[in-house]
Enzyme design. Structure first.
Site, mmCIF file in Angstrom:
data_model
loop_
_atom_site.group_PDB
_atom_site.id
_atom_site.type_symbol
_atom_site.label_atom_id
_atom_site.label_comp_id
_atom_site.label_asym_id
_atom_site.label_seq_id
_atom_site.Cartn_x
_atom_site.Cartn_y
_atom_site.Cartn_z
ATOM 1 N N LYS A 1 -14.916 -0.147 2.356
ATOM 2 C CA LYS A 1 -15.186 1.047 1.565
ATOM 3 C C LYS A 1 -16.667 1.360 1.631
ATOM 4 C CE LYS A 1 -13.608 3.561 -2.278
ATOM 5 N NZ LYS A 1 -12.568 3.617 -3.309
ATOM 6 N N GLU B 1 7.776 -12.820 5.651
ATOM 7 C CA GLU B 1 8.734 -12.258 4.680
ATOM 8 C C GLU B 1 9.758 -11.334 5.333
ATOM 9 O OE1 GLU B 1 5.520 -12.493 4.378
ATOM 10 O OE2 GLU B 1 4.855 -12.867 2.317
#
Lengths: 546, 546
Positions: free
Chosen positions: A448, A338
């Site tokens: 996490k 992108e």
């Protein structure tokens, strides 16, 4: 105050010249016709030859009645005819769609059909990878075979045409492509490249002439890649991988020589080419640099001045291997399909001159500063608020600039873009007070654990610094107590007797105790994506972790 | 052919980010805040300081009710406050009009009135050169004095304001200038510079943000000037002389340090600064390089990597003097106010690596290749037909590109532009098959003798190669028999006992016999234009040759 009569805002009085790939082509014809393009160690032409073929190819595209604006696909290695397609397609206002030759047929068919490719140009040796899908790509009217060293059988089918025959039968376009563009035309689509689609459907990024030329100028800027006339540029990174990082167009604009490796990605082949062609600038993904690392000492790479690494994090140990053997570290670049793709370039700057050797290694491990015209920021993932540039506050990296996507081809609203038009990258990063970018992880690759975050990238770098480690990937395993815990997948050097305990002992001084992986799994190879990046999603799938 | 459904041409999907000077400023704030700007050996600030002042100056311009689009003039040396004006004026969408401080009052008044300048910012020490004209510049509402080392009296007049006081009383603009620009705004006028007007009225060239940023990127391109972060850039060429050749904006975009010489152009002052600041890139006109040439040996210029010369032809002998003393030749650039100004950069390329020393000197005497995005051609002066790029066919040089003028400010049709929108330069040149430009002469400086042309530039270069010659100008004297004949005006080194016969003996092996000047006139100094170029028109006037 005296006179405050309203003054109309006024435009400058400068020539309305568009930024176009046609300029890159015709500049090479006028200034650099004599400069060589060396291919795979077997073919040597000049930009004049390439331009001559390009002018015939332009006529061929007309004769095949390929409409202006239509997508023209390539399924090819880095070779001379592919370079001609890079030029002829956009300078005649068609759109070059470079297809990843390593895609599974399901993705391949999706992409060709989604792009509505009108013609596909395919290396003879690559026919077996795409021709079986031809009947499921009904919009493709012509398949044009690019000859290569292979003797792969060519199916007898009326849809199949032959590149060299078509060119031999065509008159070259004699005029100026540049003169066919108006200022507004610089916005025209010039290229299309699909993201690798590790999550969800692949999405197409639609480049314009303007974005391509500005990205090119970024590649010429001194102190970044700094492509110049005296360079010999070798894009090892495939032409289909995010425009080969702008190296083909950049080299032509700069007047640098080009070295194209052809279909082989064998380390010895690449190193032999770098040596024999006295390559000064080469670009490749870290896994390719890794594959070449063991054989460096057998080659004279003294002409090298810049080694570019991107696509995924370059482990500091790998960069140091090159710095020791070649005298040049691998310079980190951060980019995305992108972003055309180059967003930032790493390496040290004047403020690091007084730094210690170790500090410089740490600087080189960062992704560096954005190219001119590119802006980066880190924002809070939850609130979207911009975070301080203090070198330690981690947030999502967002990017803006004239060569950054504003949307995807034939996709409606997409949450990849913010309300103010910046691209959300999905990367977590810090930015320091000198605008230095340091990627921490992909948002989805962060682990996490017990309410705190563990960076898989940092953990991988620590493990990769062990001399026996060839490749490593760290992913999260669901854990009932800690939510997630890190697991490392490691490929050891042939003959290594390393154990998990060896590796843990090695990294213990480098990371917090609770970062230590719960498991270290040894493998003979790690799964890769079509562009050669480590595929964590495949790893997760194969291990039934989603 | 099968399906030939009409495909609409489509634009790329790239962010509509404009090219603006606001990006240059805010990039320096984000990435290069710590880099120094050293002024005149007496002041040292950082880009952060410059940006902070610029943000206050933006507010000051609002408070003075300077309309958007209005011209804000500067009459100043290369100093820190002038740099702030370079930034604050265009980023707030006003137009920076840099005035040549050496103009005669008649030209000065014409230019200020023609530009309709709303405010004039003037160095205190330069007040005596412009204040006497103030009453004949009725549109100027405010005169803002920039303090300098001078104690020049400041007239008690309500029109006069004080830069530092205004800034001290203004809040800095806290937002993003970049965000105030739309894509279309990149076309807005950002700067205005009048040509020196050696023939006819001075004419204003109106730059845009787009042209300025693209020109900047050209200045960063490796292999041309190649400004990079590690450079220390010293624009000796005045800020008012065609944007100081793009060096101030270019240095800021690249993140290079800046060294500004301030009001003094004394050779010892300039050389001391180059030595003490470890200057890597400096740009000056040949007469300034000449003035410094005698004192080179007293200074350590080992940091130098690039010496840029332009504005008029750099004599090869002068370039060689620097190459011998500093290790770096003077690199030729060809440009014009109308070209922002840099069009081409000289120097050797890879194809000259095998050339002999003498051949390389000859290459370096040429003007070189056009920057990316710039096109040059030579055309027949009579027919306008493009001439071959064969290295010997002489024609008028024409130029096109996104930083080349398409017209003049408040001037209607002008014959400086061709029907297809190229600029006629008035220069005679050849272009070789590698796109190498070589200026032969100004059309009006060519000497027509016996139906053949004599190049005053070549004749000057031959004479300048004599070790006793400091300056030389060759002009045409009307001649009843030959139409015109060359006459040389020469300044000899102090103490030289050189004679006309010595000089003729020196150049006899270098030029055709009929090129030998009819007269050699010795002078103590040659007349200069406001920008320090030799003024052949003054020479002609003073000698009653028109």
């Amino acid at each position: 105050m005296a006179d405050q009569a309203h003054e109309p805002v006024m435009d400058g009085l400068m020539q309305p010249r568009p930024l176009t790939i046609a300029h890159i082509l015709e500049r090479a014809e006028r200034l650099y016709a004599h400069k060589p393009v060396a291919v795979a160690g077997t073919e040597r032409v000049t930009y004049a030859d390439v331009a001559r073929h390009t002018r015939r190819l332009a006529t061929v595209l007309d004769r095949l009645h390929v409409p202006v604006g239509a997508r023209v696909a390539t399924f090819a290695s880095n070779n001379r005819r592919h370079l001609e397609l890079y030029l002829a397609v956009p300078v005649t206002k068609r759109v070059l769609h470079t297809i990843n030759i390593r895609l599974a047929s399901e993705h391949l068919e999706y992409i060709v059909n989604h792009a509505e490719d009108d013609v596909v140009f395919v290396d003879r040796g690559l026919l077996p990878r795409i021709w079986p899908s031809a009947d499921r790509m009904p919009r493709v009217r012509h398949w044009v075979v690019l000859p290569d060293d292979s003797d792969t059988p060519i199916p007898a089918d009326p849809r199949i045409l032959h590149y060299d025959e078509l060119l031999a039968g065509a008159e070259p376009f004699a005029g100026s492509f540049e003169d066919t563009f108006t200022l507004a035309d610089e916005q025209l689509a010039s290229g299309l490249c699909y993201t690798s689609g590790t999550t969800g459907r692949p999405k197409g990024v639609l480049y314009s002439h303007r974005s391509t030329v500005l990205h090119c100028l970024g590649a010429l800027a001194a102190g970044f890649i700094g492509l110049g006339e005296s360079d010999v540029v070798m894009p090892i990174v495939p032409f289909f991988h995010a425009n080969a990082w702008g190296l083909p167009y950049g080299a032509m604009m700069a007047g640098a020589s080009l070295v194209l490796p052809g279909p082989s990605a064998k380390p010895a082949h690449l190193l032999r080419l770098m040596e024999s062609e006295r390559v000064t600038v080469a670009g490749a993904v870290p896994t390719v640099w890794t594959s070449m690392a063991d054989e460096l000492s057998a080659y004279d790479l003294s002409a090298t001045r810049f080694l570019l690494g991107g696509g995924s994090a370059v482990p500091p140990a790998l960069s140091e291997t090159y710095r020791t053997a070649v005298g040049i570290p691998i310079t980190h670049s951060w980019g995305m399909t992108e972003v055309s793709p180059v967003g930032t370039i790493g390496g040290t700057r004047t403020q690091h001159r007084a730094a210690t050797e170790d500090e410089q290694v740490a600087v080189r491990a960062a992704q560096g500063q954005p190219l001119p015209l590119v802006n980066v920021r880190v924002v809070d993932v939850g609130t979207g608020r911009e975070l301080p540039r203090d070198g330690h506050t981690v947030g999502e990296l967002q990017v803006s600039g004239p060569w950054v996507a504003s949307g995807y081809f034939q996709v409606g609203e997409d949450d990849s873009f913010t309300d103010d038009g910046w691209l959300r990258t999905g990367d977590l990063a810090t930015i320091d007070s000198d605008g230095y970018l340091r990627l921490v992880d992909r948002i989805k690759d962060l682990i996490k654990s017990g309410g705190e975050w563990i960076s898989s990238v940092e953990l991988e770098a620590a493990i990769a610094s062990h001399p026996d480690v060839v490749e490593v990937a760290v992913i999260a395993r669901p854990d009932p107590r800690w939510t997630e815990r890190p697991v490392a997948y490691v490929v050891l050097r042939d003959g290594s007797a390393g154990t998990a305990e060896d590796l843990l002992r090695h990294i213990r001084p480098m990371v917090a105790k609770w970062w230590l992986p719960d498991d270290i799994v040894f493998m003979t190879a790690l799964p890769k994506t079509g562009t050669g990046k480590l595929s964590k999603s495949s790893l997760r799938e194969s291990l039934h972790i989603s």
